[in-house]
Motif scaffolding. Sequence first.
Motif, PDB file in Angstrom:
ATOM      1  N   THR A   1      -1.903   6.420   5.063  1.00 23.70           N
ATOM      2  CA  THR A   1      -2.484   6.025   6.339  1.00 23.70           C
ATOM      3  C   THR A   1      -2.350   7.203   7.310  1.00 23.70           C
ATOM      4  OG1 THR A   1      -0.410   5.204   7.258  1.00 23.70           O
ATOM      5  CG2 THR A   1      -1.723   3.652   5.938  1.00 23.70           C
ATOM      6  N   PRO A   2      -3.091   7.185   8.428  1.00 20.74           N
ATOM      7  CA  PRO A   2      -2.884   8.225   9.435  1.00 20.74           C
ATOM      8  C   PRO A   2      -1.421   8.311   9.879  1.00 20.74           C
ATOM      9  CG  PRO A   2      -4.912   7.065   9.893  1.00 20.74           C
ATOM     10  CD  PRO A   2      -4.244   6.320   8.765  1.00 20.74           C
ATOM     11  N   ARG A   3      -0.752   7.174  10.006  1.00 25.07           N
ATOM     12  CA  ARG A   3       0.659   7.176  10.374  1.00 25.07           C
ATOM     13  C   ARG A   3       1.499   7.897   9.334  1.00 25.07           C
ATOM     14  NH1 ARG A   3       5.365   2.587  10.893  1.00 25.07           N
ATOM     15  NH2 ARG A   3       5.915   3.304   8.830  1.00 25.07           N
ATOM     16  N   ASP A   4       1.255   7.603   8.048  1.00 29.76           N
ATOM     17  CA  ASP A   4       2.000   8.239   6.970  1.00 29.76           C
ATOM     18  C   ASP A   4       1.893   9.754   7.026  1.00 29.76           C
ATOM     19  OD1 ASP A   4       2.729   5.770   5.828  1.00 29.76           O
ATOM     20  OD2 ASP A   4       0.984   5.747   4.494  1.00 29.76           O
ATOM     21  N   VAL A   5       0.659  10.246   7.112  1.00 32.17           N
ATOM     22  CA  VAL A   5       0.468  11.683   7.020  1.00 32.17           C
ATOM     23  C   VAL A   5       0.997  12.391   8.268  1.00 32.17           C
ATOM     24  CG1 VAL A   5      -1.876  11.885   7.981  1.00 32.17           C
ATOM     25  CG2 VAL A   5      -1.169  13.377   6.093  1.00 32.17           C
ATOM     26  N   ALA A   6       0.966  11.718   9.415  1.00 29.88           N
ATOM     27  CA  ALA A   6       1.584  12.296  10.609  1.00 29.88           C
ATOM     28  C   ALA A   6       3.092  12.414  10.418  1.00 29.88           C
ATOM     29  CB  ALA A   6       1.263  11.443  11.836  1.00 29.88           C
ATOM     30  N   HIS A   7       3.717  11.390   9.827  1.00 31.63           N
ATOM     31  CA  HIS A   7       5.155  11.461   9.546  1.00 31.63           C
ATOM     32  C   HIS A   7       5.480  12.595   8.581  1.00 31.63           C
ATOM     33  CE1 HIS A   7       6.127   7.017  10.729  1.00 31.63           C
ATOM     34  NE2 HIS A   7       6.074   7.822  11.770  1.00 31.63           N
TER      35      HIS A   7
ATOM     36  N   VAL B   1      -6.009  10.729  -0.014  1.00 35.75           N
ATOM     37  CA  VAL B   1      -7.086   9.803   0.310  1.00 35.75           C
ATOM     38  C   VAL B   1      -6.558   8.900   1.420  1.00 35.75           C
ATOM     39  CG1 VAL B   1      -8.515   7.903  -0.531  1.00 35.75           C
ATOM     40  CG2 VAL B   1      -8.008   9.871  -2.025  1.00 35.75           C
ATOM     41  N   PHE B   2      -7.322   8.719   2.479  1.00 34.12           N
ATOM     42  CA  PHE B   2      -6.822   7.984   3.631  1.00 34.12           C
ATOM     43  C   PHE B   2      -7.220   6.518   3.569  1.00 34.12           C
ATOM     44  CE2 PHE B   2      -6.603  12.340   4.944  1.00 34.12           C
ATOM     45  CZ  PHE B   2      -5.370  12.393   5.565  1.00 34.12           C
ATOM     46  N   ASP B   3      -6.215   5.655   3.758  1.00 31.13           N
ATOM     47  CA  ASP B   3      -6.386   4.208   3.707  1.00 31.13           C
ATOM     48  C   ASP B   3      -5.928   3.637   5.041  1.00 31.13           C
ATOM     49  OD1 ASP B   3      -6.463   1.531   3.262  1.00 31.13           O
ATOM     50  OD2 ASP B   3      -5.078   1.515   1.569  1.00 31.13           O
ATOM     51  N   ARG B   4      -6.874   3.294   5.899  1.00 28.12           N
ATOM     52  CA  ARG B   4      -6.526   2.799   7.236  1.00 28.12           C
ATOM     53  C   ARG B   4      -6.238   1.307   7.266  1.00 28.12           C
ATOM     54  NH1 ARG B   4      -9.750   7.130   7.734  1.00 28.12           N
ATOM     55  NH2 ARG B   4      -9.227   8.633   9.376  1.00 28.12           N
ATOM     56  N   SER B   5      -6.393   0.634   6.124  1.00 30.74           N
ATOM     57  CA  SER B   5      -6.178  -0.814   6.085  1.00 30.74           C
ATOM     58  C   SER B   5      -4.802  -1.193   5.560  1.00 30.74           C
ATOM     59  CB  SER B   5      -7.252  -1.478   5.216  1.00 30.74           C
ATOM     60  OG  SER B   5      -7.151  -1.046   3.870  1.00 30.74           O
ATOM     61  N   ARG B   6      -4.108  -0.266   4.884  1.00 33.95           N
ATOM     62  CA  ARG B   6      -2.816  -0.610   4.291  1.00 33.95           C
ATOM     63  C   ARG B   6      -1.769  -0.812   5.384  1.00 33.95           C
ATOM     64  NH1 ARG B   6       1.367   2.391   3.076  1.00 33.95           N
ATOM     65  NH2 ARG B   6       0.283   4.382   3.109  1.00 33.95           N
ATOM     66  N   PRO B   7      -0.918  -1.841   5.270  1.00 29.80           N
ATOM     67  CA  PRO B   7       0.130  -2.061   6.259  1.00 29.80           C
ATOM     68  C   PRO B   7       1.098  -0.891   6.333  1.00 29.80           C
ATOM     69  CG  PRO B   7      -0.153  -3.996   4.881  1.00 29.80           C
ATOM     70  CD  PRO B   7      -0.959  -2.903   4.260  1.00 29.80           C
ATOM     71  N   ALA B   8       1.679  -0.711   7.500  1.00 31.32           N
ATOM     72  CA  ALA B   8       2.648   0.366   7.708  1.00 31.32           C
ATOM     73  C   ALA B   8       3.993  -0.021   7.107  1.00 31.32           C
ATOM     74  CB  ALA B   8       2.795   0.635   9.202  1.00 31.32           C
ATOM     75  N   GLY B   9       4.895   0.943   7.028  1.00 31.22           N
ATOM     76  CA  GLY B   9       6.241   0.630   6.584  1.00 31.22           C
ATOM     77  C   GLY B   9       6.876   1.662   5.691  1.00 31.22           C
ATOM     78  N   LEU B  10       6.094   2.602   5.121  1.00 25.84           N
ATOM     79  CA  LEU B  10       6.648   3.594   4.225  1.00 25.84           C
ATOM     80  C   LEU B  10       7.335   4.718   4.988  1.00 25.84           C
ATOM     81  CD1 LEU B  10       3.799   4.074   1.596  1.00 25.84           C
ATOM     82  CD2 LEU B  10       5.862   2.685   1.384  1.00 25.84           C
ATOM     83  N   THR B  11       8.384   5.281   4.374  1.00 26.72           N
ATOM     84  CA  THR B  11       8.969   6.508   4.906  1.00 26.72           C
ATOM     85  C   THR B  11       8.044   7.673   4.571  1.00 26.72           C
ATOM     86  OG1 THR B  11      10.192   7.014   2.890  1.00 26.72           O
ATOM     87  CG2 THR B  11      11.288   5.589   4.521  1.00 26.72           C
ATOM     88  N   ALA B  12       8.286   8.823   5.219  1.00 25.10           N
ATOM     89  CA  ALA B  12       7.480   9.999   4.924  1.00 25.10           C
ATOM     90  C   ALA B  12       7.622  10.404   3.463  1.00 25.10           C
ATOM     91  CB  ALA B  12       7.893  11.150   5.838  1.00 25.10           C
TER      92      ALA B  12
END
Length: 263
Positions: free
Chosen positions: A163-169, A142-153
């Motif tokens: 987030t989109p960043r997470d799933v790209a990683h 489920v994609f959450d575009r509001s959550r802050p970044a910072g998690l490892t893959a």
Amino acid sequence: MRLSILHRTAYHFSEPQARLVQLLRVTPPDTHDQTVADWRIDVDCDAKLRDGRDGWGNRVTMLYAEGPLDGLEIEISGEVLTTHSDGVLHGLTETLPPPVFLRATELTMPDAGIAAFVAEQAGETPLGTLHRLNAALHEQFVFDRSRPAGLTAAAAFARGEATPRDVAHIFLVGARGLGVPARYVSGYSRLAGEHRPTPHGWAEAYIDGLGWVGFDSCTGLCPQDDHVRVAIALDAVGAAPIAGSRLGDGQERLDVEVRVAEA
């Protein structure tokens, strides 16, 4: 397609700042698949802007502002003409060889869970496996575009949302685990409606005989003419649209708004 983009970033400081230095990776390159028709970077204070390139070959603008500053607003706006290319990148000068993008970072370290998930998507060719992986990641989260970044893959993969960043990683870890060079892409897309709190992010993988191919796990498809490609790096930190430093005490609050629409 002609896409209109508005990207506002506003800093608010609890104490006046003596100096701000910002690195902006917000200007798209011209390729066979996208042409920048109009592009502006506006700042609401007296600032110096200097254009250049970073180590990945991305277009960058350095912003220098002298204080005292209680805040700073940067507005990026423009229009880009895009064409459909089935995700295959054409007409961009590459400054680095593909094997550079086999390197892992702190955010994209190999992970046993991701490797097992990739193995379940195995196809007859590396390209087929990556298409299956892209679609599977789209179904998995489920994609959450509001959550802050910072998690490892690895940490993001263990969650039920990303987030989109997470799933790209996660895609980068999976592709590199197959021996396929892969890189993070930051840019703009019409994906989730007209308004969003951040720019978009997806992945590209290098396929022998074909070149760089984009994979957007938020859709489970390759990027199409509703995507505007801006910057690349080994991970999202290296391709961050705005990064910098400030000289001064106190706290800062950051507000970001991105609008993407067909012009």
